[in-house]
Design an enzyme around this catalytic site. Structure first.
Site, PDB file in Angstrom:
ATOM      1  N   LYS A 148      34.942  63.247  32.166  1.00 52.07           N
ATOM      2  CA  LYS A 148      34.005  62.158  31.855  1.00 52.07           C
ATOM      3  C   LYS A 148      34.238  60.991  32.822  1.00 52.07           C
ATOM      4  O   LYS A 148      35.274  60.926  33.494  1.00 52.07           O
ATOM      5  CB  LYS A 148      34.202  61.707  30.411  1.00 52.07           C
ATOM      6  CG  LYS A 148      35.605  61.190  30.108  1.00 52.07           C
ATOM      7  CD  LYS A 148      35.854  61.055  28.609  1.00 52.07           C
ATOM      8  CE  LYS A 148      37.278  60.567  28.346  1.00 52.07           C
ATOM      9  NZ  LYS A 148      37.623  60.647  26.914  1.00 52.07           N
ATOM     10  N   MET A 189      37.517  38.088  44.155  1.00 42.54           N
ATOM     11  CA  MET A 189      36.588  39.218  44.009  1.00 42.54           C
ATOM     12  C   MET A 189      36.826  40.303  45.057  1.00 42.54           C
ATOM     13  O   MET A 189      36.870  41.487  44.744  1.00 42.54           O
ATOM     14  CB  MET A 189      35.142  38.716  44.101  1.00 42.54           C
ATOM     15  CG  MET A 189      34.124  39.821  43.820  1.00 42.54           C
ATOM     16  SD  MET A 189      32.429  39.311  44.067  1.00 42.54           S
ATOM     17  CE  MET A 189      32.196  38.116  42.763  1.00 42.54           C
ATOM     18  N   TYR A 249      42.463  30.458  44.611  1.00 48.23           N
ATOM     19  CA  TYR A 249      41.665  29.631  43.716  1.00 48.23           C
ATOM     20  C   TYR A 249      42.542  28.811  42.768  1.00 48.23           C
ATOM     21  O   TYR A 249      43.519  29.309  42.227  1.00 48.23           O
ATOM     22  CB  TYR A 249      40.756  30.520  42.860  1.00 48.23           C
ATOM     23  CG  TYR A 249      39.521  31.006  43.594  1.00 48.23           C
ATOM     24  CD1 TYR A 249      38.574  30.121  44.076  1.00 48.23           C
ATOM     25  CD2 TYR A 249      39.319  32.373  43.781  1.00 48.23           C
ATOM     26  CE1 TYR A 249      37.441  30.576  44.739  1.00 48.23           C
ATOM     27  CE2 TYR A 249      38.189  32.841  44.432  1.00 48.23           C
ATOM     28  CZ  TYR A 249      37.251  31.943  44.910  1.00 48.23           C
ATOM     29  OH  TYR A 249      36.139  32.394  45.558  1.00 48.23           O
TER      30      TYR A 249
HETATM   31  C1  PLP Z   1      38.884  61.295  26.808  1.00 45.06           C
HETATM   32  C2  PLP Z   1      39.129  62.337  25.771  1.00 45.06           C
HETATM   33  C3  PLP Z   1      40.080  63.351  25.979  1.00 45.06           C
HETATM   34  C4  PLP Z   1      41.028  63.354  27.142  1.00 45.06           C
HETATM   35  O1  PLP Z   1      42.079  62.475  26.836  1.00 45.06           O
HETATM   36  P1  PLP Z   1      43.302  62.230  27.831  1.00 45.06           P
HETATM   37  O2  PLP Z   1      44.179  61.327  27.057  1.00 45.06           O
HETATM   38  O3  PLP Z   1      42.724  61.610  29.039  1.00 45.06           O
HETATM   39  O4  PLP Z   1      43.918  63.550  28.106  1.00 45.06           O
HETATM   40  C5  PLP Z   1      40.162  64.360  25.036  1.00 45.06           C
HETATM   41  N1  PLP Z   1      39.378  64.355  23.922  1.00 45.06           N
HETATM   42  C6  PLP Z   1      38.484  63.382  23.682  1.00 45.06           C
HETATM   43  C7  PLP Z   1      37.683  63.406  22.442  1.00 45.06           C
HETATM   44  C8  PLP Z   1      38.341  62.338  24.588  1.00 45.06           C
HETATM   45  O5  PLP Z   1      37.471  61.350  24.332  1.00 45.06           O
END
Ligand code: PLP
Length: 396
Positions: free
Chosen positions: A46, A318, A267
């Protein structure tokens, strides 16, 4: 180039370089897969593979043997399906955030499997399957303590009844504190998950994220879903990192200057030179995902330059940061300094910046030149026609 624009090579001279070691990534998947014993080892890709580029990352994981992938959104799933369109056998792609309203047919068109996390989602999927005349696959998300997504215990009876209209292919839940091996919630969630599964039709089950894989008596079940550890993050905070490093980030010194005692930098003049100091300005700022909080605490975050750790001085801005290079060897315009690499880990930078490594990774900037390397690992034998990185890597 005929249009007067700088060539890619020329532009690269002024960019920070993010290196992603696909060989180390593949090795990490193999390690986790071995650790999972007989369970299938999937990959969570993801958020553009935690910021590293879903195209090259997913292809490398597929090439090493990964056959099941998880993303969060429908759109991410569609990109991943395109990335892996020529891969056989066809990988499974699950959508963790479930079924977006009125979009069931797009899941089916791209062969994406929603993980249904509420009764309304289940009802919508069941209705779609009934009208389509096909029992399309779906996963079921069981809530065991997060109270974020997932079916509550009281939903299970109805969920079971509705699941007659589709094909349930995975029951899953998610740990709330797996990185803390002593957290009592780990055992509690395992028990709740077992109880929930007993009330559902028999189907493969999944509980472990990266850290879950390292729990004592880890519940590997049928499938594990690591993300962070694949990318070299430490799934066992407080102990040595069992994973190989995947990410490197180097930035460029734009100039070096000497300041006298009493002069300030950055800054709001938040830093004052305690003595004559030598400062270097680097081309990295919070817009690149370098957390501004790294310059706001009592102890500043550090970068590694010419063999020494150099603290950030003044506020991270930035596009730029200032580092104190008084103790380092000679450093000049055009030299590169390590932001992440052998001397600075994702988890280390995160700790210095008051955040977690997940956030460091997923915020990695869009202005970096991204280089995919194969470290010590040989590239896969059969050259797969990897997708064009433009399409596959939206943030590149
Ligand atoms: C993001 C996620 C994972 C992976 O988790 P990690 O800690 O990055 O291994 C697994 N299951 C779900 C439901 C997630 O949202």
């Amino acid at each position: 180039m005929t249009d007067g624009a700088a060539s890619e090579e020329t532009r690269a001279m002024g960019q920070s370089i993010l290196t992603v070691d696909l060989g180390a990534l593949a090795e990490n998947w193999r390690r986790l897969s071995t650790r999972a014993r007989g369970a299938e080892c999937a990959a969570v890709v993801k958020a553009n593979a935690y910021g590293l580029g879903i195209g090259p990352v997913a292809q490398a994981l597929f090439d090493v043997g990964c056959r099941t992938f998880f993303v969060a959104h429908l759109g991410e799933g569609e990109i991943l399906r395109r990335v892996l369109r020529d891969s056989a056998p066809e990988p499974r792609i699950f959508i963790l955030n479930g079924l977006a309203p009125a979009s069931a047919r797009f899941y089916v068109e791209s062969q994406l499997i929603p993980i249904l996390g509420s009764l309304p989602e289940i009802a919508e999927w069941a209705e779609f399957c009934a009208s389509d005349g096909v029992a399309h696959p779906a996963g079921l998300h069981i809530d065991t303590g997060m109270n974020r997504l997932g079916l509550a215990a009281r939903d299970l009876k109805l969920a079971r009844a509705l699941s007659n209209s589709f094909t349930p292919v995975l029951a899953m839940s998610h740990f709330i504190s797996a990185e803390d091996i002593s957290a009592p919630t780990n055992r509690l969630q395992i028990e709740r998950f077992e109880q929930a599964c007993a009330q559902l039709p028999p189907m493969p089950a999944s509980l472990c994220n990266s850290s879950g894989l390292f729990l004592e008596d880890a519940p590997f079940l049928d499938l594990c879903r690591p993300g962070y550890a694949l990318y070299g993050g430490n799934p066992t905070p407080g102990s040595d990192n069992p994973m190989r490093r995947v990410v490197g980030l180097s930035s460029l010194v734009l100039q070096v200057r000497d300041v006298a005692a009493g002069e300030t930098a950055g800054y709001n003049a938040r830093w004052t030179a305690p003595s004559r100091r030598r400062l270097a300005t680097i081309n990295l700022g919070y817009a690149d995902g370098f957390p501004r909080s790294g310059s706001e605490g009592l102890i500043a975050a550090e970068v590694f330059a010419a063999g020494h750790y150099c603290p950030i001085v003044g506020r991270i801005s930035m596009d730029l940061s200032i580092i104190d290079v008084s103790e380092t060897g000679p450093l000049r315009r055009g030299d590169r300094v390590e932001i992440l690499g052998p001397n600075i880990s994702i988890d280390g930078l995160a700790a210095e910046s008051g955040t977690i490594g997940y956030e460091i990774l997923t915020r990695l900037g869009a202005r970096f030149r991204r280089e995919y390397i194969y470290g010590a690992e040989p590239p896969p034998e059969t050259p797969t026609d990897a997708p064009a990185s433009e399409e596959a890597n939206p943030s590149a």
